[in-house]
Write a protein that holds these residues in place. Structure first.
Motif, mmCIF file in Angstrom:
data_model
loop_
_atom_site.group_PDB
_atom_site.id
_atom_site.type_symbol
_atom_site.label_atom_id
_atom_site.label_comp_id
_atom_site.label_asym_id
_atom_site.label_seq_id
_atom_site.Cartn_x
_atom_site.Cartn_y
_atom_site.Cartn_z
ATOM 1 N N GLN A 1 31.375 56.624 29.445
ATOM 2 C CA GLN A 1 32.835 57.247 29.404
ATOM 3 C C GLN A 1 33.721 56.069 28.624
ATOM 4 O OE1 GLN A 1 33.789 60.488 30.386
ATOM 5 N NE2 GLN A 1 31.594 60.697 30.812
ATOM 6 N N LEU A 2 33.643 54.819 29.017
ATOM 7 C CA LEU A 2 34.291 53.988 28.269
ATOM 8 C C LEU A 2 33.701 53.441 26.895
ATOM 9 C CD1 LEU A 2 35.581 51.849 31.373
ATOM 10 C CD2 LEU A 2 36.774 53.633 29.954
ATOM 11 N N GLU B 1 37.341 54.067 39.527
ATOM 12 C CA GLU B 1 37.199 54.269 38.095
ATOM 13 C C GLU B 1 36.232 55.561 37.639
ATOM 14 O OE1 GLU B 1 38.967 52.823 35.736
ATOM 15 O OE2 GLU B 1 40.039 51.610 37.454
ATOM 16 N N LYS C 1 38.288 58.585 38.505
ATOM 17 C CA LYS C 1 39.254 58.892 37.574
ATOM 18 C C LYS C 1 38.933 59.647 36.406
ATOM 19 C CE LYS C 1 41.761 54.596 37.514
ATOM 20 N NZ LYS C 1 42.268 53.678 36.702
ATOM 21 N N ARG C 2 37.690 59.427 36.084
ATOM 22 C CA ARG C 2 36.973 60.051 34.831
ATOM 23 C C ARG C 2 35.931 61.280 35.317
ATOM 24 N NH1 ARG C 2 38.046 55.111 34.536
ATOM 25 N NH2 ARG C 2 39.144 54.144 32.531
ATOM 26 N N TRP C 3 35.750 61.504 36.447
ATOM 27 C CA TRP C 3 34.752 62.338 36.760
ATOM 28 C C TRP C 3 35.198 63.790 36.694
ATOM 29 C CZ3 TRP C 3 29.888 62.227 37.396
ATOM 30 C CH2 TRP C 3 28.984 63.079 38.056
ATOM 31 N N PRO D 1 36.430 65.936 34.042
ATOM 32 C CA PRO D 1 37.826 66.088 33.823
ATOM 33 C C PRO D 1 38.130 67.471 33.554
ATOM 34 C CG PRO D 1 36.321 65.114 32.060
ATOM 35 C CD PRO D 1 35.572 65.340 33.269
#
Length: 185
Positions: free
Chosen positions: A35-36, A75, A78-80, A82
């Motif tokens: 993701q990052l 973390e 937060k991104r799971w 979307p």
């Protein structure tokens, strides 16, 4: 310690997830790196070294310390999913609204002689979509806890204390000393 209103909003959106987040530290780390777009960014987000991230990805390290485990899970959440998160937010902000359940001290300001002393109350109240939109937008724009709490207080004042503005006109509500706060979509 009481959860912040922002954390409660995040948890409410997480309740819409259709799949569980990855369970192992290795799978969570791989997801976060993807993701990052790199191990360096993942290391910065977690406050650990890039080499440590690489060790978790390769499986050399398997069980993170409790504080790192918590940061890693936050973390990832937060991104799971979307799109699922965005869909739940849109529904709450357009048609569904949200439900605030709290135990807090509520005090009132009104015309002289009509005020009520502040006292602890347990309240569970549905708020209309406009308040859901205000809360989510403020959260996205980095509003602090007091600003989020003021939006919730305005919603509770209108819907609970003023019965959707059909009585007690001009009644102001103070929302303090929060002991419990949960938000559901």
């Amino acid at each position: 310690m009481v959860d912040s209103l922002g954390d409660s909003l995040d948890r409410a959106l997480e309740s819409a997830f259709t799949r569980r987040i990855p369970q192992s530290a290795q799978a969570q780390m791989k997801y976060l790196v993807k993701q990052l777009k790199g191990t360096k960014a993942a290391a910065q987000a977690l406050g650990i070294s890039q080499r440590t991230v690489e060790r978790y990805m390769s499986g050399k390290l398997k069980r993170p310390r409790q504080d790192l485990r918590g940061r890693l899970e936050r973390e990832v959440k937060k991104r799971w999913q979307p799109q699922v998160r965005a869909k739940a937010r849109k529904k709450a902000a357009s048609t569904g609204g949200l439900v605030v359940s709290t135990r807090a001290r509520f005090g009132f300001t009104a015309a002289s002689g009509t005020t009520d002393d502040a006292r602890i109350r347990d309240i569970t109240q549905a708020l209309p979509p406009e308040f859901a939109e205000q809360l989510f937008s403020a959260r996205e724009q980095g509003a602090n806890e007091d600003q989020l709490r003021q939006i919730a207080a305005d919603g509770l004042a209108r819907m609970y204390f003023r019965a959707n503005n059909t009585r007690a006109h001009g009644l102001g509500v103070e929302f303090t000393d929060v002991e419990r706060l949960d938000i559901e979509l």
